[in-house]
Write a protein that holds these residues in place. Structure first.
Motif, short mmCIF file in Angstrom:
data_model
loop_
_atom_site.label_atom_id
_atom_site.label_comp_id
_atom_site.label_asym_id
_atom_site.label_seq_id
_atom_site.Cartn_x
_atom_site.Cartn_y
_atom_site.Cartn_z
N THR A 74 0.89 -1.21 -0.19
CA THR A 74 0.06 -0.07 0.19
C THR A 74 0.78 1.30 -0.08
N GLY A 75 1.93 1.25 0.45
CA GLY A 75 2.82 2.26 0.75
C GLY A 75 2.45 3.36 1.73
N SER A 76 1.60 2.98 2.53
CA SER A 76 1.06 3.64 3.80
C SER A 76 1.57 2.80 4.79
N ALA A 77 1.27 3.56 6.03
CA ALA A 77 1.62 3.15 7.20
C ALA A 77 0.52 2.44 8.01
N TRP A 78 -0.26 1.73 7.28
CA TRP A 78 -1.71 0.91 7.70
C TRP A 78 -1.04 -0.30 8.29
N GLY A 79 0.34 -0.88 8.00
CA GLY A 79 0.92 -2.05 8.66
C GLY A 79 1.05 -1.73 9.92
N ALA A 80 1.21 -0.62 10.61
CA ALA A 80 1.25 -0.56 12.12
C ALA A 80 0.00 -1.05 12.76
N ILE A 81 -1.10 -1.19 12.06
CA ILE A 81 -2.39 -1.80 12.65
C ILE A 81 -2.08 -3.35 12.84
N ALA A 82 -1.68 -3.81 11.87
CA ALA A 82 -1.19 -5.20 11.74
C ALA A 82 0.02 -5.52 12.94
N ILE A 83 0.86 -4.86 12.89
CA ILE A 83 2.04 -5.17 13.78
C ILE A 83 1.57 -4.94 15.28
N ALA A 84 0.60 -3.83 15.52
CA ALA A 84 -0.03 -3.71 17.17
C ALA A 84 -0.85 -4.98 17.34
N ILE A 85 -1.83 -5.33 16.41
CA ILE A 85 -2.68 -6.59 16.56
C ILE A 85 -1.96 -7.80 16.95
N GLY A 86 -0.73 -8.07 15.95
CA GLY A 86 -0.05 -9.35 16.37
C GLY A 86 0.54 -9.35 17.55
N PHE A 87 1.23 -7.93 17.88
CA PHE A 87 1.90 -8.05 19.22
C PHE A 87 0.93 -8.12 20.44
N LEU A 88 -0.21 -7.39 20.46
CA LEU A 88 -0.98 -7.41 21.45
C LEU A 88 -1.53 -9.09 21.77
N ILE A 89 -1.93 -9.58 20.63
CA ILE A 89 -2.35 -11.16 20.66
C ILE A 89 -1.21 -11.83 21.38
N GLY A 90 0.04 -11.66 20.56
CA GLY A 90 1.15 -12.60 21.07
C GLY A 90 1.62 -12.19 22.61
N LEU A 91 1.66 -11.12 22.97
CA LEU A 91 1.93 -10.62 24.20
C LEU A 91 0.77 -11.21 25.56
N THR A 92 -0.50 -11.29 24.86
CA THR A 92 -1.42 -11.60 25.67
C THR A 92 -1.47 -13.11 25.89
N MET A 93 -0.92 -13.98 24.68
CA MET A 93 -0.56 -15.24 25.00
C MET A 93 0.42 -15.55 26.01
N LEU A 94 1.61 -14.94 25.86
CA LEU A 94 2.70 -14.85 26.64
C LEU A 94 2.41 -14.72 28.15
N ILE A 95 1.38 -13.62 28.53
CA ILE A 95 1.16 -13.11 29.80
C ILE A 95 0.40 -14.28 30.39
N TYR A 96 -0.72 -14.95 29.37
CA TYR A 96 -1.86 -16.13 29.92
C TYR A 96 -1.02 -17.05 30.16
N ALA A 97 -0.06 -17.70 29.57
CA ALA A 97 0.80 -18.81 29.87
C ALA A 97 1.45 -18.48 31.14
N GLY A 98 2.08 -17.45 31.45
CA GLY A 98 2.75 -17.13 32.68
C GLY A 98 1.89 -16.90 33.82
N ILE A 99 0.87 -16.76 33.56
CA ILE A 99 -0.21 -16.58 34.86
C ILE A 99 -0.89 -17.98 34.99
N LYS A 100 -0.88 -18.62 34.07
CA LYS A 100 -1.69 -19.75 34.32
C LYS A 100 -0.48 -21.08 34.67
N TYR A 101 0.59 -20.87 34.30
CA TYR A 101 1.54 -22.12 34.70
C TYR A 101 2.84 -21.55 35.66
N ASN A 102 2.91 -20.39 35.86
CA ASN A 102 4.04 -19.88 36.53
C ASN A 102 3.54 -19.40 37.90
N HIS A 103 3.04 -20.25 38.83
CA HIS A 103 2.08 -19.91 39.82
C HIS A 103 2.92 -20.55 41.20
#
Length: 103
Positions: A74-103
């Motif tokens: 696209t030649g635009s910065a719309w990719g920032a949305i994709a990286i933000a979504i991927g980062f938030l989902i991935g980080l949520t999974m990492l946090i979930y795993a830590g909370i669920k199994y590292n207690h």
């Protein structure tokens, strides 16, 4: 020149997250995390912790790859949305795993 540098950086980060995700998920290299992230993970939960965490890292890599593709097409910065979504989902999974199994 800057498009080439951007493609190299996007490729490098994508490969980095894919390789880290593979090593954590498939090879169960839990020691790639800092020790306080897995100190209390029971041996029977190690596989599940590694799977969720590894997939989370790969999701972040997919977000980076998607951002690179979107920005180059696209030649635009719309990719920032994709990286933000991927980062938030991935980080949520990492946090979930830590909370669920590292207690």
């Amino acid at each position: 020149m800057e498009k080439i540098l951007g493609a190299i950086l996007i490729g490098a980060f994508t490969i980095l997250f894919f390789v880290l995700g593979y090593l954590v998920w498939i090879k169960e290299k839990i020691t790639l995390f800092h020790s306080y992230h897995y100190d209390n993970v029971a041996e029977e939960n190690r596989k599940a912790f590694c799977k969720i965490s590894g997939i989370g890292l790969i999701v972040i890599g997919i977000g980076v790859l998607s951002a690179g593709i979107i920005c180059s097409v696209t030649g635009s910065a719309w990719g920032a949305i994709a990286i933000a979504i991927g980062f938030l989902i991935g980080l949520t999974m990492l946090i979930y795993a830590g909370i669920k199994y590292n207690h």
